[in-house]
Design a protein around this motif. Structure first.
Motif, PDB file in Angstrom:
ATOM      1  N   LYS A 134       0.810  -1.217   0.000  1.00  0.00           N
ATOM      2  CA  LYS A 134       0.000   0.000   0.000  1.00  0.00           C
ATOM      3  C   LYS A 134       0.845   1.269   0.000  1.00  0.00           C
ATOM      4  O   LYS A 134       0.291   2.367   0.069  1.00  0.00           O
ATOM      5  CB  LYS A 134      -0.938  -0.006   1.203  1.00  0.00           C
ATOM      6  CG  LYS A 134      -2.050  -1.043   1.101  1.00  0.00           C
ATOM      7  CD  LYS A 134      -2.990  -0.974   2.296  1.00  0.00           C
ATOM      8  CE  LYS A 134      -4.124  -1.980   2.152  1.00  0.00           C
ATOM      9  NZ  LYS A 134      -5.050  -1.943   3.318  1.00  0.00           N
ATOM     10  N   GLY A 135       2.171   1.105  -0.025  1.00  0.00           N
ATOM     11  CA  GLY A 135       3.024   2.265  -0.174  1.00  0.00           C
ATOM     12  C   GLY A 135       3.524   2.914   1.106  1.00  0.00           C
ATOM     13  O   GLY A 135       4.166   3.967   1.059  1.00  0.00           O
ATOM     14  N   PHE A 136       3.280   2.293   2.246  1.00  0.00           N
ATOM     15  CA  PHE A 136       3.747   2.878   3.502  1.00  0.00           C
ATOM     16  C   PHE A 136       5.225   2.577   3.772  1.00  0.00           C
ATOM     17  O   PHE A 136       5.881   3.304   4.512  1.00  0.00           O
ATOM     18  CB  PHE A 136       2.889   2.384   4.673  1.00  0.00           C
ATOM     19  CG  PHE A 136       1.489   2.908   4.632  1.00  0.00           C
ATOM     20  CD1 PHE A 136       1.202   4.191   5.076  1.00  0.00           C
ATOM     21  CD2 PHE A 136       0.453   2.131   4.120  1.00  0.00           C
ATOM     22  CE1 PHE A 136      -0.092   4.683   5.028  1.00  0.00           C
ATOM     23  CE2 PHE A 136      -0.839   2.620   4.068  1.00  0.00           C
ATOM     24  CZ  PHE A 136      -1.113   3.900   4.522  1.00  0.00           C
ATOM     25  N   PHE A 137       5.733   1.483   3.183  1.00  0.00           N
ATOM     26  CA  PHE A 137       7.149   1.131   3.300  1.00  0.00           C
ATOM     27  C   PHE A 137       7.833   1.361   1.960  1.00  0.00           C
ATOM     28  O   PHE A 137       7.234   1.136   0.902  1.00  0.00           O
ATOM     29  CB  PHE A 137       7.334  -0.342   3.686  1.00  0.00           C
ATOM     30  CG  PHE A 137       6.737  -0.740   5.001  1.00  0.00           C
ATOM     31  CD1 PHE A 137       6.553   0.190   6.014  1.00  0.00           C
ATOM     32  CD2 PHE A 137       6.367  -2.048   5.228  1.00  0.00           C
ATOM     33  CE1 PHE A 137       5.997  -0.184   7.235  1.00  0.00           C
ATOM     34  CE2 PHE A 137       5.825  -2.440   6.438  1.00  0.00           C
ATOM     35  CZ  PHE A 137       5.631  -1.498   7.443  1.00  0.00           C
ATOM     36  N   ALA A 138       9.089   1.773   2.019  1.00  0.00           N
ATOM     37  CA  ALA A 138       9.887   1.903   0.808  1.00  0.00           C
ATOM     38  C   ALA A 138      10.667   0.615   0.580  1.00  0.00           C
ATOM     39  O   ALA A 138      11.172   0.017   1.540  1.00  0.00           O
ATOM     40  CB  ALA A 138      10.857   3.071   0.933  1.00  0.00           C
ATOM     41  N   PRO A 139      10.785   0.147  -0.659  1.00  0.00           N
ATOM     42  CA  PRO A 139      11.625  -1.033  -0.908  1.00  0.00           C
ATOM     43  C   PRO A 139      13.060  -0.761  -0.488  1.00  0.00           C
ATOM     44  O   PRO A 139      13.554   0.367  -0.585  1.00  0.00           O
ATOM     45  CB  PRO A 139      11.507  -1.209  -2.428  1.00  0.00           C
ATOM     46  CG  PRO A 139      10.227  -0.535  -2.798  1.00  0.00           C
ATOM     47  CD  PRO A 139      10.112   0.633  -1.867  1.00  0.00           C
ATOM     48  N   ILE A 140      13.717  -1.804  -0.002  1.00  0.00           N
ATOM     49  CA  ILE A 140      15.106  -1.698   0.443  1.00  0.00           C
ATOM     50  C   ILE A 140      16.033  -2.092  -0.699  1.00  0.00           C
ATOM     51  O   ILE A 140      15.805  -3.106  -1.367  1.00  0.00           O
ATOM     52  CB  ILE A 140      15.346  -2.595   1.671  1.00  0.00           C
ATOM     53  CG1 ILE A 140      14.501  -2.112   2.859  1.00  0.00           C
ATOM     54  CG2 ILE A 140      16.825  -2.622   2.053  1.00  0.00           C
ATOM     55  CD1 ILE A 140      14.540  -3.033   4.056  1.00  0.00           C
ATOM     56  N   ASP A 141      17.078  -1.319  -0.902  1.00  0.00           N
ATOM     57  CA  ASP A 141      18.078  -1.625  -1.922  1.00  0.00           C
ATOM     58  C   ASP A 141      19.223  -2.399  -1.262  1.00  0.00           C
ATOM     59  O   ASP A 141      20.012  -1.826  -0.510  1.00  0.00           O
ATOM     60  CB  ASP A 141      18.615  -0.328  -2.537  1.00  0.00           C
ATOM     61  CG  ASP A 141      19.620  -0.590  -3.667  1.00  0.00           C
ATOM     62  OD1 ASP A 141      19.946  -1.771  -3.917  1.00  0.00           O
ATOM     63  OD2 ASP A 141      20.078   0.392  -4.277  1.00  0.00           O
ATOM     64  N   PRO A 142      19.338  -3.701  -1.521  1.00  0.00           N
ATOM     65  CA  PRO A 142      20.387  -4.503  -0.888  1.00  0.00           C
ATOM     66  C   PRO A 142      21.789  -3.968  -1.143  1.00  0.00           C
ATOM     67  O   PRO A 142      22.684  -4.140  -0.290  1.00  0.00           O
ATOM     68  CB  PRO A 142      20.201  -5.888  -1.507  1.00  0.00           C
ATOM     69  CG  PRO A 142      18.766  -5.933  -1.913  1.00  0.00           C
ATOM     70  CD  PRO A 142      18.453  -4.537  -2.363  1.00  0.00           C
ATOM     71  N   ALA A 143      22.005  -3.317  -2.265  1.00  0.00           N
ATOM     72  CA  ALA A 143      23.337  -2.816  -2.607  1.00  0.00           C
ATOM     73  C   ALA A 143      23.816  -1.742  -1.631  1.00  0.00           C
ATOM     74  O   ALA A 143      25.019  -1.497  -1.513  1.00  0.00           O
ATOM     75  CB  ALA A 143      23.338  -2.263  -4.030  1.00  0.00           C
TER      76      ALA A 143
END
Length: 415
Positions: A134-143
């Motif tokens: 629903k857009g409350f969390f931002a995806p995490i960039d493993p790099a």
């Protein structure tokens, strides 16, 4: 754990007495039948000085410097002393504890806009299926997270860390595989043991306590029935309404047969039941066994034949913290949760593991921690590797048929 022991009735003969007991003037359970302070939120030692949120309105309006990372989460993932973590990351930690009930957490994130003042959430894995999508969390960039590649891909890509859209919303922080505690002199069997000892054994008849929540007790019973070939069940942690009904029918039959002595709702209560030997088997949290052993009780935490309640607490990044200076702070903190200082301390403190548990061993050896602590960390790594190899099951805090499952659990409680 609270300093004061719960005021309990001496008689656990009926579930109704158990469920109506009061602790310090407050009901032990919510109207929905969930623990009032659920799962890992009652581990006081984890967060000395942290304010536990029992209501969303209590959250502090923090205004911290850029070098401070503001974390809100369940206290299982907190440390007694953050100084080593702070030294390793270069950050100051400001931790706010919160009840692990998903409803309270959801209200903080959605209704109270906690992301405006919190940089990282630490919550039971699975919540991203709703809040991430629903857009409350931002995806995490493993790099951007140091140590990510050192952790097993199967753990980092767990369904408890990724959303249904395949995006990496969560980063595994703390995890374990739960089973049950028992007195070996009573059970008299070699491990691995069967969950039959909890649910239908003459050895334990009338001497079993179950955690008073569907989240652990129902999937454990489902796992037993599935592996024993007694009931066709797909995923014990994500049952259909029909499967949940069949499991509860079984539990009610066993309840009427006198198998269960009590339902427990608090960490201290689980310890007390075993310490008094009112029960000889109990599906509890592993730190309870540590406490019982400190009391000189010969209690063990079972390796099982059927599988484990495998859970993880993940770090989630609110969308508001995903850009600018806050994003840099978040990346450093996430790297710290995969670092050695955190892994070493959480293993010794809880008997739990991080996604990069071996970093904790390297840290302990480099810092010349005590031989006892180093052996404890080694044993913890071996335990986690063994238990996580079992096929069943990942705890699911947000199953598809949640309302039906909750209703079935209430039917068991009221039977």
């Amino acid at each position: 754990m609270p300093d004061a022991s719960p005021q309990r009735d001496e008689d656990h003969k009926t579930f109704q007495n158990q469920e109506n007991r009061q602790m310090n003037g407050h009901d032990l359970t919510t109207p929905q039948g969930r623990p009032g302070l659920s799962r890992r939120a009652v581990l006081k030692a984890a967060a000395a000085g942290a304010a536990v949120l029992t209501t969303p309105a209590l959250i502090r309006q923090a205004h911290a410097a850029a070098s401070t990372v503001r974390i809100m989460g369940v206290e299982t993932a907190a440390l007694n002393d953050w100084s080593s973590f702070e030294k390793e990351t270069g950050l100051k930690v400001e931790f706010t504890g919160i009840n692990s009930d998903p409803g309270i957490f959801r209200q903080e994130v959605v209704a109270n806009a906690a992301g405006e003042r919190i940089d990282i959430f630490l919550m039971d894995g699975g919540i991203e299926d709703e809040l991430g999508a629903k857009g409350f969390f931002a995806p995490i960039d493993p790099a951007k997270v140091k140590g990510w590649s050192e952790a097993p891909a199967a753990v980092m890509n767990s369904p408890l860390a990724q959303g249904p859209d395949g995006k990496q919303y969560g980063m595994p922080v703390v995890m374990n595989a739960d089973s049950f505690a028992y007195y070996p002199e009573v059970i008299g069997e070699e491990e691995p043991l069967s969950y039959a000892l909890l649910f239908e054994s003459d050895k334990t008849l009338g001497k079993v306590a179950l955690e008073n929540t569907w989240l652990t007790s129902l999937p454990m019973a489902a796992t037993y029935l599935k592996v024993a070939g007694k009931q066709a069940i797909g995923d014990p942690s994500n049952m259909t309404p029909e499967e949940a009904k069949a499991v509860v029918d079984f539990l009610i039959a066993r309840k009427k047969a006198g198998q269960f002595r009590a339902l427990w709702s608090t960490f201290e209560e689980s310890i007390d039941l075993m310490a008094r030997k009112e029960v000889v088997a109990i599906n509890c949290w592993e730190p309870a066994v540590k406490e019982l052993r400190k009391q000189g009780k010969d209690v063990r935490y079972a390796f099982t034949k059927e599988g484990y309640n495998k859970w993880m607490i993940c770090a989630y990044v609110p969308k508001e913290a995903a850009t600018g200076g806050r994003a840099e702070v978040v990346a450093k903190a996430l790297s710290g949760f995969l670092g050695g200082a955190y892994a070493a301390q959480i293993a010794v403190l809880r008997g739990y593991a991080t996604a990069n548990a071996k970093a904790g061993l390297a840290y302990a050896e480099a810092q010349k921690m005590s031989a006892e602590d180093i052996e404890s960390i080694k044993a913890n790594i071996a335990k986690i590797e063994k238990k996580f190899a079992a096929p069943l099951f990942w705890q699911n805090a947000a199953p598809t048929n949640l309302q039906a499952i909750e209703a079935e659990w209430e039917r068991f409680r009221q039977a």
